[in-house]
Write an enzyme that holds these catalytic residues in place. Structure first.
Site, PDB file in Angstrom:
ATOM      1  N   GLY A 242       0.772  -1.241   0.000  1.00  0.00           N
ATOM      2  CA  GLY A 242       0.000   0.000   0.000  1.00  0.00           C
ATOM      3  C   GLY A 242       0.795   1.278   0.000  1.00  0.00           C
ATOM      4  CD  GLU A 284       1.141  -9.146   1.481  1.00  0.00           C
ATOM      5  OE1 GLU A 284       0.202  -8.486   1.000  1.00  0.00           O
ATOM      6  OE2 GLU A 284       0.988 -10.206   2.069  1.00  0.00           O
ATOM      7  N   PRO A 285       4.911  -4.724  -0.619  1.00  0.00           N
ATOM      8  CG  PRO A 285       7.042  -3.790  -0.752  1.00  0.00           C
ATOM      9  CD  PRO A 285       6.257  -4.882  -0.075  1.00  0.00           C
ATOM     10  N   GLY A 286       4.013  -3.386  -3.811  1.00  0.00           N
ATOM     11  CA  GLY A 286       4.100  -3.580  -5.258  1.00  0.00           C
ATOM     12  C   GLY A 286       4.527  -2.254  -5.866  1.00  0.00           C
ATOM     13  NE  ARG A 287       0.266   2.496  -5.809  1.00  0.00           N
ATOM     14  CZ  ARG A 287      -0.740   2.413  -6.684  1.00  0.00           C
ATOM     15  NH1 ARG A 287      -0.647   3.005  -7.839  1.00  0.00           N
ATOM     16  NH2 ARG A 287      -1.855   1.765  -6.378  1.00  0.00           N
ATOM     17  NE  ARG A 323      -2.391   3.097 -11.354  1.00  0.00           N
ATOM     18  CZ  ARG A 323      -2.366   4.274 -10.809  1.00  0.00           C
ATOM     19  NH1 ARG A 323      -1.898   5.309 -11.478  1.00  0.00           N
ATOM     20  NH2 ARG A 323      -2.800   4.458  -9.589  1.00  0.00           N
ATOM     21  CB  CYS A 354     -13.858   2.800 -30.911  1.00  0.00           C
ATOM     22  SG  CYS A 354     -12.980   2.819 -32.459  1.00  0.00           S
ATOM     23  CE1 TYR A 383      -1.304  -3.495  -8.766  1.00  0.00           C
ATOM     24  CE2 TYR A 383      -0.334  -1.427  -8.044  1.00  0.00           C
ATOM     25  CZ  TYR A 383      -0.710  -2.721  -7.786  1.00  0.00           C
ATOM     26  OH  TYR A 383      -0.491  -3.269  -6.537  1.00  0.00           O
TER      27      TYR A 383
HETATM   28  N1  LLP Z   1      -0.943  -7.195  -0.986  1.00  0.00           N
HETATM   29  C1  LLP Z   1      -2.226  -7.412  -1.347  1.00  0.00           C
HETATM   30  C2  LLP Z   1      -2.969  -8.496  -0.711  1.00  0.00           C
HETATM   31  C3  LLP Z   1      -2.841  -6.602  -2.320  1.00  0.00           C
HETATM   32  O1  LLP Z   1      -4.105  -6.815  -2.657  1.00  0.00           O
HETATM   33  C4  LLP Z   1      -2.092  -5.558  -2.933  1.00  0.00           C
HETATM   34  C5  LLP Z   1      -2.701  -4.692  -3.954  1.00  0.00           C
HETATM   35  C6  LLP Z   1      -0.746  -5.385  -2.540  1.00  0.00           C
HETATM   36  C7  LLP Z   1      -0.217  -6.221  -1.554  1.00  0.00           C
HETATM   37  C8  LLP Z   1       0.153  -4.356  -3.145  1.00  0.00           C
HETATM   38  O2  LLP Z   1      -0.297  -3.064  -3.008  1.00  0.00           O
HETATM   39  P1  LLP Z   1       0.662  -1.843  -3.427  1.00  0.00           P
HETATM   40  O3  LLP Z   1       1.880  -1.880  -2.527  1.00  0.00           O
HETATM   41  O4  LLP Z   1       1.043  -2.023  -4.832  1.00  0.00           O
HETATM   42  O5  LLP Z   1      -0.164  -0.634  -3.211  1.00  0.00           O
HETATM   43  N2  LLP Z   1      -4.714  -1.340  -9.761  1.00  0.00           N
HETATM   44  C9  LLP Z   1      -4.593  -0.357  -8.709  1.00  0.00           C
HETATM   45  C10 LLP Z   1      -3.954  -0.930  -7.468  1.00  0.00           C
HETATM   46  C11 LLP Z   1      -4.689  -2.138  -6.907  1.00  0.00           C
HETATM   47  C12 LLP Z   1      -3.935  -2.798  -5.783  1.00  0.00           C
HETATM   48  C13 LLP Z   1      -4.597  -4.051  -5.326  1.00  0.00           C
HETATM   49  N3  LLP Z   1      -3.926  -4.771  -4.287  1.00  0.00           N
HETATM   50  C14 LLP Z   1      -3.826   0.862  -9.239  1.00  0.00           C
HETATM   51  O6  LLP Z   1      -3.448   0.867 -10.419  1.00  0.00           O
HETATM   52  O7  LLP Z   1      -3.642   1.829  -8.511  1.00  0.00           O
END
Ligand code: LLP
Length: 430
Positions: A242, A284-287, A323, A354, A383
């Site tokens: 997050g 659990e970072p993604g972004r 996005r 379109c 994403y």
């Molecule tokens: N862990 C779990 C269980 C999650 O569901 C998520 C993201 C993460 C970790 C990683 O979150 P992050 O660190 O990336 O914020 N498509 C959207 C974001 C959806 C995220 C869903 N879950 C966007 O483009 O902003």
């Protein structure tokens, strides 16, 4: 014009945009557009900045990369080599993680609405499952009794950059509230599960630390009850992902120091106060890891002036980057060869699909754009590709990684033939 101070891996070389040492115009020319360009160096830097900030406060740390943000195999391999763990939300992501070389003991699965055959797949793969409902655990136990179980808690405090991205609180489908959490652990214990974790993930794109602190407080209170009432000892406590990053030049970055001093310190003191032992702290970072490590390059096809608006038509739409259309997200845009330009005009940057909602940026001040210009859409790593589609039968983009100082094609551009993959024409009499 809203100016953005360029920082690594972006660079202004005499008015021309460079990314991780390479001219983006040259990259666009060589690999064509739409093109995602990824910086290996920036991924490593992001990972290590976060790891070092937290580990200086709490040493038993595991960072699970949330691969939903970007599951390119080379991205995964880079993170693996840094010692990352792997967070998956679907069996497909588990498959990709295993294929990239992550071992099952480094993979955590956090699904919602999971099928029985998927549970079987997870058990056979030997990955740890984060339980999202009593039903899921009951169905899992009919297949096998896993040695470890973790439970996704809904701490009833959520946050995120958009409603769709808030994943805790009263209205959301994810996780279990306090009393249900206790019941699930009791069931697991009765079934002789031996090892336990506990998990929360409150949302995505969080730039202020306060909601996180509130959620962690509530979450650890629930962990204490599970420990006190059921005698469960946690091997790991997972605070989810997050962590937000700034997209708009006026956004303030999440203060890492504040994050560690407030969240990690709270974690540490509560674990001690509640006698929770010595669990691993997991996040659990993604972004945070991948967002600014990639840009999307797109070419201007058309400049169209109507009595009402000025449109810049490019070769990427919401098929390539969804996005802006999906969340109204802001992505900063640079015209690759006009970084020093002083004049500016208000444009809508639109794609080739379109649909009138196919807009990458509305009312955006840009230098005087002409056909053939290359635009760089920043912060496209998280994403971006992972949410792209073949909508309007447009093949998906290519990905290039700047790896060990040179560009390498890490995903080929899809071709028309890929649009037919897995389709079969029904035969007469079928
Ligand atoms: N862990 C779990 C269980 C999650 O569901 C998520 C993201 C993460 C970790 C990683 O979150 P992050 O660190 O990336 O914020 N498509 C959207 C974001 C959806 C995220 C869903 N879950 C966007 O483009 O902003």
């Amino acid at each position: 014009m809203v100016k953005r101070k360029l920082c690594e891996p972006l660079e202004n070389c005499k008015g021309n945009l460079y990314f991780d040492g390479f001219s983006v115009e040259d990259l666009a020319q060589k690999y064509d557009t739409p093109l995602y360009v990824i910086s290996e160096k920036q991924i490593r830097e992001n990972y290590n900045r976060l790891y070092n900030a937290i580990v200086s406060k709490y040493k038993d740390l595991r960072i699970y990369y949330a691969c939903k943000a970007n599951a390119n195999l080379d991205v995964l391999k880079v993170l693996q080599s840094e010692g990352a763990y792997f967070d998956a939300v679907s069996p497909g992501e588990v498959f990709v993680g295993l294929s990239s070389g992550f071992t099952p003991d480094h993979i955590l699965f956090t699904g919602v609405s999971v099928r029985n055959d998927e549970l079987k797949f997870l058990v056979d793969a030997g990955v740890t499952v984060n339980i999202d409902s009593q039903s899921e655990l009951d169905r899992l136990l009919k297949i096998a009794v896993p040695s470890t179980i973790s439970v996704r808690v809904n701490p009833e405090v959520g946050d995120g950059h958009h409603d769709h991205c808030i994943t805790a609180g009263p209205q959301v489908k994810f996780g279990l509230c306090e009393e249900a959490v206790l019941k699930v652990y009791a069931t697991a214990k009765k079934a002789r599960v031996e090892h336990f974790g506990i998990h929360m993930h409150i949302g995505s794109g969080i730039l202020k630390v306060d909601s996180y602190v509130q959620a962690v407080e509530k979450f650890l209170g629930i962990a204490k009850r599970v420990h006190d009432e059921l005698g469960i000892i946690f091997d790991f406590i997972d605070l989810g992902g997050g962590l937000g990053v700034p997209y708009h030049p006026n956004d303030e970055a999440m203060d890492l120091l504040e994050f560690t001093s407030k969240v990690v310190s709270l974690f540490k003191s509560k674990v001690k106060e509640y006698s929770l032992g010595k669990p691993f702290l997991c996040i659990e970072p993604g972004r945070y890891i991948i967002c600014d490590a990639s840009i999307l390059l797109t070419t201007v096809n058309t400049v169209k002036v109507t009595p009402y608006r000025k449109f810049v038509g490019v070769d990427s739409g919401f098929n390539t980057l969804i996005r802006p259309a999906m969340y109204g997200s802001y992505h900063h845009i640079l015209v690759a060869n006009k970084l020093n330009s002083k004049d500016s005009t208000m444009f809508d940057v639109v794609g080739p699909l379109c649909e009138s909602g196919d807009v990458l940026a509305k009312d955006r001040e840009l230098p005087q754009v002409v056909e053939g210009d290359v635009l760089a859409i920043l912060n496209a790593g998280a994403y971006g590709f992972s949410m792209s589609s073949q909508y309007n039968s447009r093949p998906r983009a290519a990905e290039v990684m700047i790896r060990q100082g040179k560009p390498v094609l890490v995903r080929e551009r899809e071709q028309f033939q890929d649009l037919l993959t897995r389709q079969r024409v029904a035969q007469q009499g079928e």
